[in-house]
Write a protein that holds these residues in place. Structure first.
Motif, PDB file in Angstrom:
ATOM      1  N   MET A   1       1.000  -1.198   0.014  1.00  9.64           N
ATOM      2  CA  MET A   1      -0.228  -0.192   0.081  1.00  9.64           C
ATOM      3  C   MET A   1       0.967   0.946   0.281  1.00  9.64           C
ATOM      4  SD  MET A   1      -2.882  -1.147   2.431  1.00  9.64           S
ATOM      5  CE  MET A   1      -3.698   0.696   2.272  1.00  9.64           C
ATOM      6  N   SER A   2       2.014   1.232   0.559  1.00  7.80           N
ATOM      7  CA  SER A   2       3.171   2.568   1.131  1.00  7.80           C
ATOM      8  C   SER A   2       4.085   2.737  -0.703  1.00  7.80           C
ATOM      9  CB  SER A   2       3.995   2.058   2.122  1.00  7.80           C
ATOM     10  OG  SER A   2       3.050   1.926   3.158  1.00  7.80           O
ATOM     11  N   VAL A   3       3.863   1.107  -1.291  1.00  7.05           N
ATOM     12  CA  VAL A   3       4.694   1.554  -2.980  1.00  7.05           C
ATOM     13  C   VAL A   3       2.813   2.535  -3.352  1.00  7.05           C
ATOM     14  CG1 VAL A   3       5.076   0.284  -4.602  1.00  7.05           C
ATOM     15  CG2 VAL A   3       6.081  -0.440  -3.026  1.00  7.05           C
ATOM     16  N   GLU A   4       1.974   1.950  -3.566  1.00 13.65           N
ATOM     17  CA  GLU A   4       0.906   2.293  -4.546  1.00 13.65           C
ATOM     18  C   GLU A   4       0.723   4.129  -4.176  1.00 13.65           C
ATOM     19  OE1 GLU A   4      -1.122   1.157  -6.413  1.00 13.65           O
ATOM     20  OE2 GLU A   4       0.299  -0.475  -6.632  1.00 13.65           O
ATOM     21  N   LEU A   5       1.372   3.684  -2.554  1.00 16.06           N
ATOM     22  CA  LEU A   5       1.620   5.486  -2.342  1.00 16.06           C
ATOM     23  C   LEU A   5       2.098   6.689  -2.961  1.00 16.06           C
ATOM     24  CD1 LEU A   5      -0.567   6.903  -0.553  1.00 16.06           C
ATOM     25  CD2 LEU A   5       1.179   6.725   1.081  1.00 16.06           C
ATOM     26  N   MET A   6       3.401   5.667  -3.215  1.00 16.57           N
ATOM     27  CA  MET A   6       3.917   6.565  -3.533  1.00 16.57           C
ATOM     28  C   MET A   6       4.671   6.968  -5.158  1.00 16.57           C
ATOM     29  SD  MET A   6       7.511   4.798  -1.740  1.00 16.57           S
ATOM     30  CE  MET A   6       9.005   5.264  -2.709  1.00 16.57           C
TER      31      MET A   6
END
Length: 123
Positions: free
Chosen positions: A32-37
Motif C-alpha cells: 500500500m505504501s508503494v502504491e501511495l508513492m
C-alpha cells in the motif's frame, strides 16, 4: 493554480509512502505504501502536464500507463503475499527475508533418496 500546491502535496504523499515502506512490517502495508508513492508520481505528472500546457498531454498518458502498471503490480504482489502467508503462516516482512525452509538440514543422501522415490512413484 500554482504548481507549488500539487508539488508539495505529492512530496508529502511520497514521503509518507517512503516511511511506510521503510517502517512497516506487514507486506500488505508495504504494498500500500508503494502504491501511495506511485500516486504521488502520478500527481506530479498531471500537475506538470497542466502547468506546461502540453498539446499532446504526455503527462496524462504516462499517468494512465503508470496506473496500469500499478494495477498489475498490486495483483501479482498480493498473489505472492497470499501464497507466502499460506506456506509460512505470516506476512511479516522481517520473517520473510530468508527464503529457506525451516526444516532441519537434510543432507545430500536424503535428497537422492527423495528423488529416487519420486521417480519410482512417477513410473
Amino acid at each position: 493554480m500554482h504548481l507549488v500546491y500539487p508539488a508539495v502535496l505529492a512530496a508529502l504523499l511520497f514521503c509518507t509512502g517512503l516511511y511506510g515502506v521503510l517502517a512497516r512490517r506487514n507486506a500488505i502495508l508495504v504494498l500500500m505504501s508503494v502504491e501511495l508513492m506511485l500516486n504521488a508520481v502520478n500527481l506530479n505528472l498531471v500537475a506538470f502536464d497542466v502547468w506546461l500546457r502540453d498539446e499532446l498531454h504526455a503527462g496524462q498518458a504516462l499517468t494512465l500507463f503508470t496506473i496500469a502498471i500499478a494495477a498489475a503490480e498490486i495483483g501479482i504482489g498480493l498473489a505472492i503475499v497470499l501464497q507466502v502467508h499460506r506456506n509460512r503462516g505470516t506476512a511479516d516482512v522481517d520473517r520473510l527475508r530468508d527464503l529457506r525452509d525451516d526444516a532441519p538440514d537434510a543432507g545430500p543422501d536424503t535428497e537422492r533418496t527423495d528423488r529416487e522415490e519420486k521417480a519410482e512413484a512417477a513410473a
